[in-house]
Design a protein around this motif. Structure first.
Motif, PDB file in Angstrom:
ATOM      1  N   THR A   1      43.400  44.236  33.425  1.00 50.32           N
ATOM      2  CA  THR A   1      43.471  45.682  33.711  1.00 50.32           C
ATOM      3  C   THR A   1      43.228  45.937  35.194  1.00 50.32           C
ATOM      4  OG1 THR A   1      42.497  45.997  31.541  1.00 50.32           O
ATOM      5  CG2 THR A   1      42.657  47.942  32.913  1.00 50.32           C
ATOM      6  N   PHE A   2      42.228  45.238  35.745  1.00 53.99           N
ATOM      7  CA  PHE A   2      41.909  45.399  37.166  1.00 53.99           C
ATOM      8  C   PHE A   2      43.114  45.062  38.040  1.00 53.99           C
ATOM      9  CE2 PHE A   2      39.884  43.582  41.107  1.00 53.99           C
ATOM     10  CZ  PHE A   2      39.483  44.804  41.620  1.00 53.99           C
TER      11      PHE A   2
ATOM     12  N   CYS B   1      45.838  47.812  37.627  1.00 52.83           N
ATOM     13  CA  CYS B   1      45.434  49.047  38.319  1.00 52.83           C
ATOM     14  C   CYS B   1      45.497  48.869  39.836  1.00 52.83           C
ATOM     15  CB  CYS B   1      44.030  49.464  37.909  1.00 52.83           C
ATOM     16  SG  CYS B   1      43.910  49.961  36.204  1.00 52.83           S
ATOM     17  N   LEU B   2      45.090  47.683  40.293  1.00 49.44           N
ATOM     18  CA  LEU B   2      45.106  47.378  41.725  1.00 49.44           C
ATOM     19  C   LEU B   2      46.534  47.412  42.257  1.00 49.44           C
ATOM     20  CD1 LEU B   2      42.567  46.687  43.362  1.00 49.44           C
ATOM     21  CD2 LEU B   2      43.266  44.307  43.290  1.00 49.44           C
TER      22      LEU B   2
ATOM     23  N   SER C   1      40.612  40.645  29.599  1.00 47.28           N
ATOM     24  CA  SER C   1      41.242  41.971  29.559  1.00 47.28           C
ATOM     25  C   SER C   1      40.804  42.811  30.753  1.00 47.28           C
ATOM     26  CB  SER C   1      40.907  42.685  28.254  1.00 47.28           C
ATOM     27  OG  SER C   1      39.513  42.865  28.156  1.00 47.28           O
ATOM     28  N   GLU C   2      39.543  42.636  31.183  1.00 47.82           N
ATOM     29  CA  GLU C   2      39.056  43.382  32.344  1.00 47.82           C
ATOM     30  C   GLU C   2      39.765  42.920  33.617  1.00 47.82           C
ATOM     31  OE1 GLU C   2      34.571  44.973  31.445  1.00 47.82           O
ATOM     32  OE2 GLU C   2      34.819  42.867  31.977  1.00 47.82           O
TER      33      GLU C   2
ATOM     34  N   SER D   1      47.826  51.034  42.360  1.00 53.59           N
ATOM     35  CA  SER D   1      47.240  51.769  43.493  1.00 53.59           C
ATOM     36  C   SER D   1      47.898  51.369  44.801  1.00 53.59           C
ATOM     37  CB  SER D   1      45.744  51.486  43.597  1.00 53.59           C
ATOM     38  OG  SER D   1      45.119  51.706  42.388  1.00 53.59           O
TER      39      SER D   1
ATOM     40  N   MET E   1      38.544  51.697  34.221  1.00 50.70           N
ATOM     41  CA  MET E   1      39.626  51.468  35.205  1.00 50.70           C
ATOM     42  C   MET E   1      40.854  52.316  34.886  1.00 50.70           C
ATOM     43  SD  MET E   1      39.467  47.446  36.202  1.00 50.70           S
ATOM     44  CE  MET E   1      38.820  46.739  34.728  1.00 50.70           C
ATOM     45  N   ILE E   2      41.176  52.446  33.602  1.00 50.53           N
ATOM     46  CA  ILE E   2      42.329  53.280  33.211  1.00 50.53           C
ATOM     47  C   ILE E   2      42.048  54.742  33.573  1.00 50.53           C
ATOM     48  CG2 ILE E   2      43.677  54.128  31.240  1.00 50.53           C
ATOM     49  CD1 ILE E   2      43.134  51.290  29.980  1.00 50.53           C
TER      50      ILE E   2
ATOM     51  N   VAL F   1      37.386  48.244  31.210  1.00 52.76           N
ATOM     52  CA  VAL F   1      38.786  48.594  30.884  1.00 52.76           C
ATOM     53  C   VAL F   1      38.987  50.104  30.763  1.00 52.76           C
ATOM     54  CG1 VAL F   1      40.652  48.300  29.220  1.00 52.76           C
ATOM     55  CG2 VAL F   1      39.237  46.352  29.852  1.00 52.76           C
TER      56      VAL F   1
ATOM     57  N   GLY G   1      31.831  48.040  35.376  1.00 53.78           N
ATOM     58  CA  GLY G   1      32.075  47.303  34.135  1.00 53.78           C
ATOM     59  C   GLY G   1      31.378  45.959  34.146  1.00 53.78           C
TER      60      GLY G   1
ATOM     61  N   PHE H   1      35.626  48.627  38.085  1.00 58.51           N
ATOM     62  CA  PHE H   1      35.530  47.182  37.827  1.00 58.51           C
ATOM     63  C   PHE H   1      34.105  46.691  38.052  1.00 58.51           C
ATOM     64  CE2 PHE H   1      36.032  42.738  39.336  1.00 58.51           C
ATOM     65  CZ  PHE H   1      36.552  42.191  38.173  1.00 58.51           C
TER      66      PHE H   1
ATOM     67  N   VAL I   1      39.153  52.447  41.077  1.00 61.22           N
ATOM     68  CA  VAL I   1      39.430  51.275  40.234  1.00 61.22           C
ATOM     69  C   VAL I   1      38.440  50.145  40.561  1.00 61.22           C
ATOM     70  CG1 VAL I   1      41.086  49.398  39.852  1.00 61.22           C
ATOM     71  CG2 VAL I   1      41.857  51.760  39.731  1.00 61.22           C
TER      72      VAL I   1
END
Lengths: 159, 275
Positions: free
Chosen positions: B22-23, B26-27, B18-19, B30, A50-51, A47, A83, A80, A76
């Motif tokens: 977020t991914f 963000c994807l 959450s990952e 982008s 990625m931010i 997380v 992570g 990921f 990103v």
């Protein structure tokens, strides 16, 4: 305090990537921002990585002639992936970590250069041979040098 | 089996919600930016980001120059003769004077309005080639303005911030400019090929092109004024199985060493050509 340190590190990496490394001779240069994102992902999880990837990717893209969002997308994905490997990297040996780094770096370079290939009308094979692999190799080489130079290694796990 | 491979168990490759969330966010961000690349608002944000870094880059540029000067000084100190050092400084001054006089003469003799600028940062990727210069919209620079030197074309303004601009160099893989052979008036398109050579494409096989011919801008691109020096023909090949010749050209301007450039005001191009 930890996040302030990371912020300062990434500002330094951005300055280094945009200003200092660009004056290096030759066509290839290591992507220290990518290394920073991978290390952040493996140390702190996906997380925050990625931010951070979104923010630094946007600034990096602003300085290039490629699509804005190209570096961001690659970073990103790299964040990921890094992570994902956070949970296992502590138990891996140096060779396995090197393979993980190489895999993530190649994926990032492939995404970035493929997006640029659409703009520059280049052949995908030429792109792989002439751009993706040399850039990935150079970044990986830099990662190796940095790992041995930093007292506890890039991931802070070196004994 | 090596010990380290045993620990790569699929149960460890767990990704939290959450990952994933977020991914996904963000994807989407982008991809939206990639698809909205030509949006003026996105370009404004992009220019603002470059501008916000301008001060830092200028400071680094100054420190780098200072560091280079320190290196130069320590190198010169090793020389024993004071006269040799003085002579070296005088030569440097003479060269700088000559270069500046040449640039001034070119600026005064040019039919176009020229804006002088210095390079403060470079982007030298495998494919993307650009420099950041210390002149922006406040100085009259606009997107698409041609960037030249007395020796020939350098590139064009890709984005203009308030006090800085990004120049897409002729060595960028996506850079194209309409050109012609100065002697025979044969038209073609200039594009970069690799670190050493560039190509003049779209030239028919029966066209009159010789090694040593000078390539100039044709003026058809509406970006560059006509008859600006671009490159020299270094090799031609008509044997390729294609309708066109393969013409290798070498740009007149060495992109790797540029320090100062001129931006040609596009509004002036039209009036100058009308004259």
């Amino acid at each position: 305090m930890k996040y302030l340190s990371y912020s300062l590190i990434f500002i330094g990496l951005l300055i280094g990537q945009i200003s200092l490394l660009s004056f290096f001779p030759g066509n290839s240069r290591p992507d220290i921002l990518l290394l920073g994102i991978i290390v952040l992902g493996m140390r702190e999880g996906g997380v925050p990585a990625m931010i951070t990837a979104c923010l630094v990717g946007f600034v990096k893209d602003a300085f290039t002639t490629s699509y804005i969002g190209a570096s961001m997308l690659g970073l990103v994905v790299a964040a990921f992936m890094a992570g994902n490997y956070r949970h296992i990297q502590l138990k891996l040996g140096t060779q396995s970590k090197l393979i993980l780094f190489a895999l993530i770096i190649i994926v990032y370079d492939f995404i970035y250069y493929t997006l640029f290939q659409i703009k520059a009308e280049l052949h995908i094979f030429d792109l792989l041979i002439n751009s993706v692999l040399p850039a990935a190799f150079y970044t990986l080489l830099f990662a190796g040098i940095a790992h041995f130079l930093i007292p506890h290694g890039l991931l802070g796990t070196k004994k | 089996m090596p010990k380290e491979l045993k620990v790569i168990d699929i149960q460890y490759l767990s990704v939290t919600r959450s990952e994933y969330f977020t991914f996904l966010i963000c994807l989407v961000v982008s991809l939206c930016l990639i698809f909205l690349n030509d949006n003026p608002q996105i370009n404004n944000v992009r220019a603002a980001v470059v501008d916000s870094w301008a001060h830092t880059l200028q400071t680094i540029s100054k420190y780098r120059s200072m560091a280079e000067m320190r290196d130069e000084l320590s190198r010169l100190r090793q020389r024993t003769s004071y006269l040799l050092l003085e002579n070296s400084n005088l030569r440097n001054a003479a060269l700088e004077n000559y270069r500046l006089r040449e640039m001034l003469k070119f600026k005064e003799s040019s039919a176009y309005k020229l804006i002088a600028a210095s390079v403060i940062a470079r982007d030298q990727d495998q494919l993307t080639r650009s420099v950041t210069i210390d002149a922006g919209s406040a100085d009259g620079v606009a997107k698409g303005d041609p960037v030249i030197l007395p020796g020939g074309i350098v590139g064009k303004i890709l984005r203009a911030g308030k006090s800085t601009s990004i120049v897409q160099l002729i060595s960028d893989h996506s850079f194209r400019v309409a050109c012609k052979i100065q002697r025979s008036r044969v038209n073609g398109i200039f594009q970069h090929r690799d670190s050493r050579t560039s190509l003049l494409t779209q030239v028919p096989k029966n066209a009159d092109v010789r090694v040593g011919d000078v390539v100039v801008t044709s003026g058809y691109s509406h970006v560059f004024p006509a008859e600006v020096l671009v490159a020299r023909v270094i090799a031609t090949n008509s044997d390729a199985p294609s309708l066109f010749q393969i013409i290798e050209v070498e740009p007149f301007v060495d992109i790797t060493t540029i320090e100062d450039v001129f931006i040609v005001k596009r509004m002036e191009i039209k009036s100058a050509e009308e004259k």
